[in-house]
Enzyme design. Structure first.
Site, PDB file in Angstrom:
ATOM      1  N   HIS A  39       0.852  -1.200   0.000  1.00 31.23           N
ATOM      2  CA  HIS A  39       0.000   0.000   0.000  1.00 31.23           C
ATOM      3  C   HIS A  39       0.882   1.242   0.000  1.00 31.23           C
ATOM      4  O   HIS A  39       1.845   1.330   0.757  1.00 31.23           O
ATOM      5  CB  HIS A  39      -0.910   0.033   1.234  1.00 31.23           C
ATOM      6  CG  HIS A  39      -1.811   1.223   1.209  1.00 31.23           C
ATOM      7  ND1 HIS A  39      -3.003   1.217   0.519  1.00 31.23           N
ATOM      8  CD2 HIS A  39      -1.678   2.458   1.729  1.00 31.23           C
ATOM      9  CE1 HIS A  39      -3.567   2.406   0.630  1.00 31.23           C
ATOM     10  NE2 HIS A  39      -2.783   3.183   1.368  1.00 31.23           N
ATOM     11  N   ASP A  98     -15.618   2.477   5.942  1.00 25.52           N
ATOM     12  CA  ASP A  98     -14.570   3.409   5.514  1.00 25.52           C
ATOM     13  C   ASP A  98     -15.085   4.322   4.405  1.00 25.52           C
ATOM     14  O   ASP A  98     -14.767   5.509   4.380  1.00 25.52           O
ATOM     15  CB  ASP A  98     -13.330   2.648   5.039  1.00 25.52           C
ATOM     16  CG  ASP A  98     -12.266   3.616   4.538  1.00 25.52           C
ATOM     17  OD1 ASP A  98     -11.818   4.446   5.346  1.00 25.52           O
ATOM     18  OD2 ASP A  98     -11.912   3.574   3.352  1.00 25.52           O
ATOM     19  N   ARG A 136     -14.961  12.643   5.927  1.00 30.92           N
ATOM     20  CA  ARG A 136     -13.652  13.273   6.203  1.00 30.92           C
ATOM     21  C   ARG A 136     -13.254  14.197   5.062  1.00 30.92           C
ATOM     22  O   ARG A 136     -12.700  15.273   5.285  1.00 30.92           O
ATOM     23  CB  ARG A 136     -12.582  12.181   6.383  1.00 30.92           C
ATOM     24  CG  ARG A 136     -12.727  11.418   7.688  1.00 30.92           C
ATOM     25  CD  ARG A 136     -11.884  10.157   7.666  1.00 30.92           C
ATOM     26  NE  ARG A 136     -10.468  10.434   7.540  1.00 30.92           N
ATOM     27  CZ  ARG A 136      -9.581   9.566   7.053  1.00 30.92           C
ATOM     28  NH1 ARG A 136      -9.952   8.373   6.632  1.00 30.92           N
ATOM     29  NH2 ARG A 136      -8.310   9.901   6.985  1.00 30.92           N
ATOM     30  N   SER A 159      -8.413   3.581   8.351  1.00 33.94           N
ATOM     31  CA  SER A 159      -8.975   3.538   6.998  1.00 33.94           C
ATOM     32  C   SER A 159      -8.181   2.565   6.129  1.00 33.94           C
ATOM     33  O   SER A 159      -8.742   1.676   5.471  1.00 33.94           O
ATOM     34  CB  SER A 159      -8.934   4.956   6.420  1.00 33.94           C
ATOM     35  OG  SER A 159      -9.174   4.947   5.039  1.00 33.94           O
ATOM     36  N   LYS A 163      -9.132  -1.898   5.359  1.00 34.76           N
ATOM     37  CA  LYS A 163      -9.299  -2.451   4.001  1.00 34.76           C
ATOM     38  C   LYS A 163      -8.254  -3.535   3.734  1.00 34.76           C
ATOM     39  O   LYS A 163      -8.547  -4.544   3.100  1.00 34.76           O
ATOM     40  CB  LYS A 163      -9.167  -1.317   2.967  1.00 34.76           C
ATOM     41  CG  LYS A 163     -10.390  -0.383   2.996  1.00 34.76           C
ATOM     42  CD  LYS A 163     -10.249   0.782   2.051  1.00 34.76           C
ATOM     43  CE  LYS A 163      -9.246   1.791   2.537  1.00 34.76           C
ATOM     44  NZ  LYS A 163      -9.305   3.116   1.945  1.00 34.76           N
TER      45      LYS A 163
HETATM   46  N1  URA Z   1      -5.908   6.417   1.870  1.00 36.16           N
HETATM   47  C1  URA Z   1      -6.934   5.768   2.473  1.00 36.16           C
HETATM   48  O1  URA Z   1      -7.380   4.733   2.014  1.00 36.16           O
HETATM   49  N2  URA Z   1      -7.441   6.303   3.601  1.00 36.16           N
HETATM   50  C2  URA Z   1      -6.986   7.437   4.150  1.00 36.16           C
HETATM   51  O2  URA Z   1      -7.482   7.851   5.166  1.00 36.16           O
HETATM   52  C3  URA Z   1      -5.924   8.108   3.504  1.00 36.16           C
HETATM   53  C4  URA Z   1      -5.401   7.570   2.366  1.00 36.16           C
END
Ligand code: URA
Length: 434
Positions: free
Chosen positions: A82, A161, A168, A183, A187
């Site tokens: 990621h 999320d 957000r 967040s 995932k």
């Molecule tokens: N990427 C995400 O998936 N969530 C965040 O809060 C920031 C970047």
């Protein structure tokens, strides 16, 4: 339980219990709590923070708001990566096929771009016909057949999320370490991989502007991953100028393929992609030392296996694999405009954020979640930070829709040009758990 009490507790800097956090996340996801109360709590968390237990509880509650993908039918340790997002970051297109070609299954869920940052899903969408939202069965089939799968997350991966991120986004509460941790990690945990390599971006173009903040975010995600049995390591990498020469979806596919062909091997983009791939190989049991892993990465480029994996992944998922060898089959721009230097000197800085916003204005990125992209437009960075340039040398090539107005000063403003060269800045700033 009353949402008012949660907001009040956090406003005063208190800690929320796992039950309170689960109550909030469930209520936000199923629409039983008003958005204004969630927004107020998000702002209180931004100001007051969350401790490790709260961050863990928030991650779990978000993960459990939807389904978890079961990848146990795929043999071997599955490794994901990621990146916290940047401009020109196409590392997934490069390292996914490399890691898979080296024998380690690589299941990846990627996002769409928003604002100045691009999204991997949009880059893959520039390959004609390639399906970028796979069903669970298609995702598993791709992973088994090619050891690589990439998809936009299906609606049921951490749906809380989606709801909280949308709030957000409009309440200036994205930049909070516990909220970003929960967040991302909710995932990733729902996605079913056994191990994860994080690329935490640091610099003026990234969420995390300072090394201290980037290290805190990386450590927070590493702690949450480890608490849930995930093997995880993090690299902290510089994000100021765009990564590589391409900004824009079809252009980024071209640059990724060029690297998989063995071109630009000494660029920061290639070096970063190879190192991230090597870390993934180590976590996946495909190599035991960094040297061995990097040698395997190089071999997969040299013997063509990595590029062949990208071709097979593309063809399997409905894409035109010929476009990877014949770029005229990728989406094309309507107009090409050259931006040239108005003076002599050295490029000492390049504002990646401003270039990302210019690319967004061209149609390569989204101002709003609902925007439709033009996959053929974008910017080619012709001279990198550190380059010596003369007046009239090409700096950028801008690929636009036909007839779009391109203002040269908008592009020149993204560069700092000085009489002396800048010191060489390393792309790797720090590592955690490596
Ligand atoms: N990427 C995400 O998936 N969530 C965040 O809060 C920031 C970047």
């Amino acid at each position: 339980m009353r949402m008012y009490d949660l907001i009040y507790t956090k406003k005063l800097g208190g800690a929320l219990s796992p039950e309170q956090i689960a109550f909030w996340v469930k209520g936000a996801a199923d629409g039983n709590l008003p958005d204004e109360q969630s927004a107020a709590l998000l702002m209180a968390i931004c100001w007051r923070g969350m401790d490790t237990e709260e961050t863990l509880a928030l991650t779990l509650a978000m993960r459990d708001s939807g389904k978890r993908l079961d990848l146990s039918s795929v043999p071997g340790l599955k490794v994901d990566k990621h990146s916290t997002g940047g401009v020109g970051d196409k590392t997934t297109l490069i390292l996914g096929p490399i890691v898979a070609a080296c024998g380690v299954p690589c299941p990846m869920f990627s996002g769409r771009g928003l604002g100045h940052t691009g999204g991997t899903v949009d880059k893959f969408a520039a390959i004609p016909g390639l399906k970028v939202e796979l069903t669970d069965a298609e995702f598993l089939h791709s992973l088994k057949a090619t050891r690589f799968a990439n998809s936009a997350p299906t609606g049921n991966i951490a749906p809380a999320d989606k709801k909280l991120y949308a709030l957000r986004d409009v309440t200036a509460t994205v930049e909070s370490i516990p909220l970003i941790t929960a967040s991302i990690m909710s995932k990733k945990l729902a996605g079913g991989a056994d191990a994860l390599v994080l690329d935490v971006k640091c610099g003026p173009t990234a969420f995390m502007k300072t090394l201290d903040d980037a290290r805190t975010l990386a450590q927070s995600m590493v702690d949450v991953g480890r608490a849930h049995g995930m093997q995880i390591r993090a690299l902290i990498t510089r994000m100021d100028a765009p990564l590589g020469w391409a900004i824009g979806n079809a252009l980024e596919v071209m640059e990724s393929v060029e690297i998989l062909r063995g071109e630009h091997g000494d660029s920061d983009l290639a070096q970063m992609s190879f190192r991230l791939a090597a870390e993934m190989l180590i976590l996946g049991g495909g190599a035991s030392t960094l040297e061995q892993a990097l040698a395997k990465v190089q071999a997969s480029i040299q013997n063509g296996a990595a590029l062949e994996t990208l071709r097979r992944f593309t063809a399997l998922n409905g894409g035109d694999a010929r476009a990877l060898d014949d770029f005229s089959r990728l989406p094309q721009p309507g107009q090409v405009v050259e931006i040239r230097s108005d003076r002599d000197g050295y490029i000492t800085a390049m504002d990646g954020r401003a270039l990302g916003l210019l690319a967004m204005d061209l149609g390569a990125g989204r101002k709003d979640q609902s925007d439709v992209l033009d996959l053929g437009v974008g910017i080619r960075v012709q001279a990198r930070v550190g380059a010596r340039i003369e007046k009239n040398d090409p700096l950028f090539t801008v690929y636009t829709k036909p007839g779009s107005l391109v203002t040269s000063s908008d592009y020149l403003r993204t560069l700092q040009i000085d009489p002396t060269p800048p010191p060489r800045a390393p792309w790797l700033l720090s590592t955690i758990g490596c």
